[in-house]
Write a protein that holds these residues in place. Structure first.
Motif, PDB file in Angstrom:
ATOM      1  N   PRO A 134       0.808  -1.223   0.000  1.00 52.06           N
ATOM      2  CA  PRO A 134       0.000   0.000   0.000  1.00 52.06           C
ATOM      3  C   PRO A 134       0.839   1.270   0.000  1.00 52.06           C
ATOM      4  O   PRO A 134       0.315   2.348  -0.271  1.00 52.06           O
ATOM      5  N   GLN A 135       2.119   1.137   0.306  1.00 54.83           N
ATOM      6  CA  GLN A 135       3.015   2.295   0.376  1.00 54.83           C
ATOM      7  C   GLN A 135       4.254   1.983  -0.454  1.00 54.83           C
ATOM      8  O   GLN A 135       4.948   0.998  -0.195  1.00 54.83           O
ATOM      9  N   TRP A 220      -4.031   1.380   2.094  1.00 57.02           N
ATOM     10  CA  TRP A 220      -4.084   0.502   3.267  1.00 57.02           C
ATOM     11  C   TRP A 220      -5.477  -0.109   3.454  1.00 57.02           C
ATOM     12  O   TRP A 220      -5.589  -1.306   3.769  1.00 57.02           O
ATOM     13  N   PRO A 221      -6.566   0.646   3.247  1.00 57.95           N
ATOM     14  CA  PRO A 221      -7.886   0.009   3.335  1.00 57.95           C
ATOM     15  C   PRO A 221      -8.080  -1.092   2.298  1.00 57.95           C
ATOM     16  O   PRO A 221      -8.780  -2.079   2.558  1.00 57.95           O
ATOM     17  N   ALA A 222      -7.470  -0.924   1.128  1.00 52.82           N
ATOM     18  CA  ALA A 222      -7.569  -1.974   0.110  1.00 52.82           C
ATOM     19  C   ALA A 222      -6.848  -3.229   0.578  1.00 52.82           C
ATOM     20  O   ALA A 222      -7.334  -4.351   0.379  1.00 52.82           O
ATOM     21  N   LEU A 223      -5.685  -3.057   1.213  1.00 52.63           N
ATOM     22  CA  LEU A 223      -4.984  -4.212   1.769  1.00 52.63           C
ATOM     23  C   LEU A 223      -5.851  -4.910   2.812  1.00 52.63           C
ATOM     24  O   LEU A 223      -5.895  -6.145   2.872  1.00 52.63           O
ATOM     25  N   ASP A 224      -6.553  -4.136   3.632  1.00 54.14           N
ATOM     26  CA  ASP A 224      -7.385  -4.719   4.690  1.00 54.14           C
ATOM     27  C   ASP A 224      -8.462  -5.644   4.142  1.00 54.14           C
ATOM     28  O   ASP A 224      -8.958  -6.515   4.857  1.00 54.14           O
ATOM     29  N   ARG A 249       4.881  -4.524   8.232  1.00 50.51           N
ATOM     30  CA  ARG A 249       3.597  -3.981   8.694  1.00 50.51           C
ATOM     31  C   ARG A 249       2.428  -4.663   7.996  1.00 50.51           C
ATOM     32  O   ARG A 249       1.394  -4.953   8.617  1.00 50.51           O
ATOM     33  N   MET A 250       2.585  -4.950   6.710  1.00 50.23           N
ATOM     34  CA  MET A 250       1.544  -5.652   5.960  1.00 50.23           C
ATOM     35  C   MET A 250       1.282  -7.028   6.556  1.00 50.23           C
ATOM     36  O   MET A 250       0.128  -7.433   6.741  1.00 50.23           O
ATOM     37  N   ALA A 251       2.370  -7.758   6.829  1.00 53.72           N
ATOM     38  CA  ALA A 251       2.229  -9.107   7.366  1.00 53.72           C
ATOM     39  C   ALA A 251       1.570  -9.104   8.738  1.00 53.72           C
ATOM     40  O   ALA A 251       0.781 -10.000   9.069  1.00 53.72           O
TER      41      ALA A 251
END
Length: 294
Positions: A134-135, A220-224, A249-251
């Motif tokens: 996301p980043q 980040w909301p898309a990752l969620d 952080r993603m993991a």
């Protein structure tokens, strides 16, 4: 088994192409197909080795986004945006009557994967995010902006291989000339004049150069949206696109994520590295055990 090449679907009067690697076993065991999405300037050929390996037990489709490979160029270059690719993929899913699938997304393809999870909840049976999150790191964006959309031609495949080496030596420091030649065959094509050229529409760079259009809004909301979905995050140890802290952080943020780092590789791993192969197999083993949704 070679891929079926003459596979198309249409969106907005554009003829879009994908490679179809039929499952060699021919049996219907209820496993969802795997859809592979390439990076910004890349195409379906990037997934040939992965697809050929997996097609013993899985049906694999490798997509060419509009303006890449065998897919037609967009009439409006400002449509070269992640959400457009999402709409194109949804049209493909409808055309092939695919309800659930495993997404394998490299770079831009990973962004498309996250957005698909967001707009089509419940349809992803598994996800692989290859060296993207996301980043995106500023250094990586700057490097990509420095070359995307700049036409180049070469008289021979060996000249093209040397050019690929010059531009990617830091990404794949262990490559030999045969590796660079194989990479050139994935990146480039022969034009009508017999010259070797980049295999994408140079106009894909137009929206990419508009600040904010690389990924869109906050991702980040898309990752969620991948919560509850078996997910593999692959990061190249030398990557300038997916930072180590962002990957960690993603993991931590996802409840079913595994993070794997591919040593001595930058952006992006080819998924043919031994560490990546083992991780992909673990992901697909998890997916195969998931009960199908009626």
């Amino acid at each position: 088994m070679p891929a079926y090449e003459n596979c198309y679907w249409e969106v907005d009067d554009l003829k879009l192409h994908y490679r179809d690697y039929a499952k060699r076993s021919g049996t219907d065991d209820g496993r969802p197909p795997i859809l592979c999405f390439p990076g910004l300037t890349r195409n379906a050929r990037d997934f040939a080795e992965l697809a050929e390996r997996l097609s013993d037990e899985w049906h694999v489709l490798a997509v060419n986004f509009r303006g890449r490979g065998g897919s037609a160029a967009a009439k409006d270059p400002m449509s070269y945006l992640p959400m457009t690719y999402v709409a194109d993929v949804l049209a493909l899913l409808d055309t092939l009557r695919i309800d659930r699938f495993v997404a394998v997304g490299t770079s831009l393809g990973g962004l498309v994967t996250m957005l698909l999870a967001n707009v089509a909840p419940g349809r992803l049976a598994g996800a692989l995010l290859n060296d993207v999150g996301p980043q995106i790191e500023a250094a990586g964006l700057s490097r990509i902006r420095s070359y995307v959309g700049k036409p180049q031609t070469w008289p021979t495949w060996m000249h093209a291989a040397r050019a690929a080496q010059e531009g990617n030596a830091d990404v794949y420091p262990d490559y030999g000339i045969e590796d660079w030649l194989a990479m050139a065959k994935r990146l480039y094509r022969l034009n009508s004049a017999g010259r070797v050229v980049l295999d994408y529409d140079m106009k894909i760079a137009e929206p990419f150069r508009v600040p904010g259009n690389e990924t869109g809004a906050d991702m980040w909301p898309a990752l969620d949206a991948l919560q509850g979905v078996p997910t593999l995050i692959v990061r190249g140890e030398r990557s300038d696109v997916l930072g180590a802290s962002v990957a960690a952080r993603m993991a931590e943020r996802l409840d079913q994520a595994e993070l794997v780092t591919v040593p001595r590789v930058g952006h992006a791993p080819t998924l043919s590295e031994p560490v990546a192969i083992a991780a992909v197999d673990r992901l697909l083993k998890r997916v195969a055990k998931e009960p199908a949704i009626a």
